[in-house]
Enzyme design. Structure first.
Site, PDB file in Angstrom:
ATOM      1  N   TYR A 278     -47.443   2.333  40.677  1.00 42.50           N
ATOM      2  CA  TYR A 278     -47.970   2.662  40.898  1.00 42.50           C
ATOM      3  C   TYR A 278     -48.391   4.364  40.605  1.00 42.50           C
ATOM      4  O   TYR A 278     -48.888   4.930  40.341  1.00 42.50           O
ATOM      5  CB  TYR A 278     -49.125   2.077  41.753  1.00 42.50           C
ATOM      6  CG  TYR A 278     -51.132   2.674  41.303  1.00 42.50           C
ATOM      7  CD1 TYR A 278     -51.498   1.737  40.443  1.00 42.50           C
ATOM      8  CD2 TYR A 278     -51.694   3.716  42.144  1.00 42.50           C
ATOM      9  CE1 TYR A 278     -52.688   2.273  39.902  1.00 42.50           C
ATOM     10  CE2 TYR A 278     -52.908   3.786  41.676  1.00 42.50           C
ATOM     11  CZ  TYR A 278     -53.571   3.374  40.192  1.00 42.50           C
ATOM     12  OH  TYR A 278     -54.479   3.986  40.424  1.00 42.50           O
TER      13      TYR A 278
ATOM     14  N   PHE B 215     -63.042  20.470  15.973  1.00 40.72           N
ATOM     15  CA  PHE B 215     -61.785  18.961  15.967  1.00 40.72           C
ATOM     16  C   PHE B 215     -63.265  18.197  16.312  1.00 40.72           C
ATOM     17  O   PHE B 215     -63.801  18.194  17.533  1.00 40.72           O
ATOM     18  CB  PHE B 215     -61.187  19.333  16.212  1.00 40.72           C
ATOM     19  CG  PHE B 215     -60.818  17.903  16.252  1.00 40.72           C
ATOM     20  CD1 PHE B 215     -60.149  17.931  14.631  1.00 40.72           C
ATOM     21  CD2 PHE B 215     -60.884  16.863  16.876  1.00 40.72           C
ATOM     22  CE1 PHE B 215     -59.693  15.731  14.764  1.00 40.72           C
ATOM     23  CE2 PHE B 215     -59.583  15.592  16.601  1.00 40.72           C
ATOM     24  CZ  PHE B 215     -59.548  15.855  15.510  1.00 40.72           C
ATOM     25  N   THR B 216     -62.905  16.988  16.032  1.00 40.33           N
ATOM     26  CA  THR B 216     -64.591  16.147  15.730  1.00 40.33           C
ATOM     27  C   THR B 216     -64.544  15.559  17.866  1.00 40.33           C
ATOM     28  O   THR B 216     -65.282  15.913  17.948  1.00 40.33           O
ATOM     29  CB  THR B 216     -63.848  14.475  15.144  1.00 40.33           C
ATOM     30  OG1 THR B 216     -62.994  13.791  15.137  1.00 40.33           O
ATOM     31  CG2 THR B 216     -64.183  15.350  13.517  1.00 40.33           C
TER      32      THR B 216
ATOM     33  N   ASP C 253     -55.971  23.914  22.704  1.00 39.98           N
ATOM     34  CA  ASP C 253     -55.914  22.805  21.651  1.00 39.98           C
ATOM     35  C   ASP C 253     -54.228  22.741  21.462  1.00 39.98           C
ATOM     36  O   ASP C 253     -54.438  22.929  20.225  1.00 39.98           O
ATOM     37  CB  ASP C 253     -56.394  22.297  21.004  1.00 39.98           C
ATOM     38  CG  ASP C 253     -56.452  20.911  20.344  1.00 39.98           C
ATOM     39  OD1 ASP C 253     -54.893  19.961  20.386  1.00 39.98           O
ATOM     40  OD2 ASP C 253     -57.407  20.041  19.913  1.00 39.98           O
TER      41      ASP C 253
ATOM     42  N   LYS D 292     -49.286  13.473  18.701  1.00 40.04           N
ATOM     43  CA  LYS D 292     -48.305  13.882  17.403  1.00 40.04           C
ATOM     44  C   LYS D 292     -47.054  14.444  17.664  1.00 40.04           C
ATOM     45  O   LYS D 292     -46.262  14.287  17.539  1.00 40.04           O
ATOM     46  CB  LYS D 292     -50.066  15.225  16.968  1.00 40.04           C
ATOM     47  CG  LYS D 292     -50.938  14.680  16.290  1.00 40.04           C
ATOM     48  CD  LYS D 292     -51.855  13.996  17.289  1.00 40.04           C
ATOM     49  CE  LYS D 292     -54.066  14.003  16.648  1.00 40.04           C
ATOM     50  NZ  LYS D 292     -54.383  13.241  16.862  1.00 40.04           N
TER      51      LYS D 292
ATOM     52  N   ARG E 212     -62.302  14.534   5.486  1.00 42.72           N
ATOM     53  CA  ARG E 212     -62.530  15.605   6.405  1.00 42.72           C
ATOM     54  C   ARG E 212     -63.721  15.776   6.016  1.00 42.72           C
ATOM     55  O   ARG E 212     -63.925  17.141   5.300  1.00 42.72           O
ATOM     56  CB  ARG E 212     -61.337  16.048   6.989  1.00 42.72           C
ATOM     57  CG  ARG E 212     -60.109  14.773   7.672  1.00 42.72           C
ATOM     58  CD  ARG E 212     -60.524  14.997   8.990  1.00 42.72           C
ATOM     59  NE  ARG E 212     -61.180  14.125   9.317  1.00 42.72           N
ATOM     60  CZ  ARG E 212     -61.842  14.164  10.366  1.00 42.72           C
ATOM     61  NH1 ARG E 212     -59.839  14.015  11.274  1.00 42.72           N
ATOM     62  NH2 ARG E 212     -62.703  13.080  11.153  1.00 42.72           N
TER      63      ARG E 212
ATOM     64  N   PHE F 158     -67.726   8.867  11.399  1.00 41.01           N
ATOM     65  CA  PHE F 158     -66.955   8.286  10.218  1.00 41.01           C
ATOM     66  C   PHE F 158     -65.556   7.736  10.339  1.00 41.01           C
ATOM     67  O   PHE F 158     -65.229   6.509  10.170  1.00 41.01           O
ATOM     68  CB  PHE F 158     -65.737   9.976  10.295  1.00 41.01           C
ATOM     69  CG  PHE F 158     -64.408  10.807  11.919  1.00 41.01           C
ATOM     70  CD1 PHE F 158     -65.377  11.377  12.679  1.00 41.01           C
ATOM     71  CD2 PHE F 158     -63.497  10.133  12.154  1.00 41.01           C
ATOM     72  CE1 PHE F 158     -64.525  11.709  13.743  1.00 41.01           C
ATOM     73  CE2 PHE F 158     -62.477  10.186  12.697  1.00 41.01           C
ATOM     74  CZ  PHE F 158     -63.630  10.890  13.494  1.00 41.01           C
TER      75      PHE F 158
END
Ligand code: PM9
Length: 463
Positions: free
Chosen positions: A78, A130-131, A221, A264, A388, A455
């Protein structure tokens, strides 16, 4: 006979295939029914009804044998898992930040940074929205302000760094609202919604200079920052001989921290982190992560997931890998360009973006041309892509009206190390066939609209 020396070398993958996952093919009739049942939203299709899945490069990567071996070394304690310390060591080595807070994925980190840095009434300038990033900034009471260069909104501009911040726009905002109401500048590398377009090192340096002048922080980001670093290497003067690893570290050095979707660049299926240099910020983030994600040494992840991310960092900076990664995207994009199909240029890092506004110019934006095009490609071949455009842009949080982005695109996104050149050919051929038949295509009506990030779950009916 002596061979001619090739003038150009292929981008062939620097790996071979060890495990395969069978794909299923379906009939056109079956797919027409499946997409109707999914409300013409490719997010609502079952993956087993998809042939080639180019919805996203997020969490869809193929891990290496080195990463899978690391999964067996998961320390599922943990607290204080050794995999956390491996991840921390590699984060410091490859990104250069001081403090690490793991999160279940990128938006977990966005949530924390937004909550601890943004106050109601603040403004957050950024190089295109960005969303999920904007959603968290707005939920914290902030207003996102787009300060990307104008070329980013023009699919035809071939400017090599369309992710650049427009420095005058940024300075104007600072003058208008005052530095005290700007907790940080939100800089993405590469810029997803602009078409996977990179920011240059020179621009990043200038952003840092401006931020220093006004005492504002810069948060990166870093989701696809290594792909950005590769573009800097091949496009920006003075970087050709530097390693991608060194370029990545320099890029991060101009920022105060980063949010990261490990799904990514890090070549994994789940995971993310927040990294900062300021100890006080780290303390606040560490305090908040236990409420929403888990203890600060696992942040919602299993030990094995942290190990896979740590090892992914070692693999992501390998230049033969990046050459084939970017090369594969370019191969698909170039094929479409050769056939005269309008796409965003230059071809980006993680995807080819089809210009739905041009392809379906007879469909007004309020009838969702990109959403329609993605559905049509699926019906044609079972290739799944993503809208998009106006659906992703959502509604203005103050007026409630649809936002009308200049870019109305379909993203054909390439997962890392998953598909072959032949899959790219099949995809290109399907897009061509829909393109040739474009005049008969009609738009859609939205029949169900979720309140947040619409979306993902919106439903549509054919006109
Ligand atoms: N990007 C993508 O498909 C997955 C969700 S939206 C369809 O492109 C950036 C630049 C991203 C991103 C996710 C996130 C959030 C932050 N920044 O999905 O929460 O592209 O790990 O990351 C997606 P998570």
């Amino acid at each position: 006979m002596a061979h001619m020396k090739p003038t150009r070398r292929s981008w062939a993958e620097p790996f071979k295939i060890k495990v395969v996952e069978p794909l299923t093919t379906t009939t056109r009739q079956y797919r027409a029914k499946a997409i109707k049942a999914a409300g013409y939203n490719t997010f609502l299709l079952r993956s087993e009804d998809v042939y080639i899945d180019l919805l996203t490069d997020s969490g869809t990567n193929a891990m290496s044998d080195y990463q899978w071996a690391g999964m067996m070394l998961g320390d599922e304690a943990y607290a204080g898992s050794k995999n956390f310390y491996n991840l921390e060591t590699n984060m410091r080595k490859y990104y250069g930040y001081q403090f690490l807070v793991p999160t279940h994925q990128g938006r977990g980190a966005e949530h924390i940074i937004s909550q601890i840095m943004i106050k109601p009434g603040d403004f957050i300038p950024g190089n295109m929205y960005f969303t999920t990033t904007r959603e968290h900034q707005e939920r914290a009471g902030g207003t996102f302000v787009d300060v990307i260069i104008d070329a980013a909104h023009d699919p035809e501009s071939v400017y090599p760094f369309k992710g650049n911040v427009h420095l005058q726009k940024l300075e104007e905002l600072i003058r208008k609202v005052g530095a005290k109401r700007i907790p940080y500048i939100s800089v993405a590398a590469t810029v997803n919604m602009a078409g996977g377009q990179p920011i240059s090192m020179e621009n990043m340096r200038e952003v840092r200079r401006l931020a220093n002048k006004h005492g504002i922080k810069v948060i990166l980001d870093a989701t696809r920052a290594v792909e950005n670093a590769y573009f800097i290497k091949i496009r920006e003067k003075g970087y050709a001989r530097k390693s991608v690893a060194a370029i990545l570290k320099e890029l991060c050095s101009y920022t105060d921290g980063a949010t990261m979707s490990g799904k990514k660049d890090l070549l994994v299926n789940i995971g993310g982190f927040l990294a900062v240099n300021d100890e006080k910020l780290y303390d606040e983030a560490r305090n908040m992560v236990v409420v929403f994600e888990g203890l600060h040494t696992y942040g919602g992840l299993a030990g094995r997931d942290m190990e896979a991310m740590a090892r992914g960092m070692e693999e992501m900076v390998k230049e033969d890998y990046l050459r084939s990664r970017i090369g594969q995207v370019e191969y698909l994009g170039q094929k479409l360009l050769d056939w005269g199909i309008p796409i965003v240029q230059p071809i980006g890092g993680h995807a080819v973006f089809l210009d739905a506004k041009k392809i379906l110019k007879h469909i007004p934006q309020d009838k969702f041309p990109a959403q329609t095009l993605a559905a049509e490609i699926y019906i044609d071949s079972g290739v799944r892509t993503m809208e998009r455009g106006i659906v992703s842009a959502g509604r203005d949080s103050k007026t409630g009206a649809h936002r009308h982005p200049k870019l109305e695109l379909v993203r054909v996104t390439i997962p890392r190390r998953v598909y072959t050149q032949a899959h790219m050919d099949v995809t290109a051929e399907s897009i061509l066939s829909v393109y040739e038949d474009r005049k008969r295509i009609k738009g859609l009506n939205m029949v169900y609209e979720p309140k947040h990030l619409r979306f993902f779950q919106a439903r549509f009916d054919k006109l």
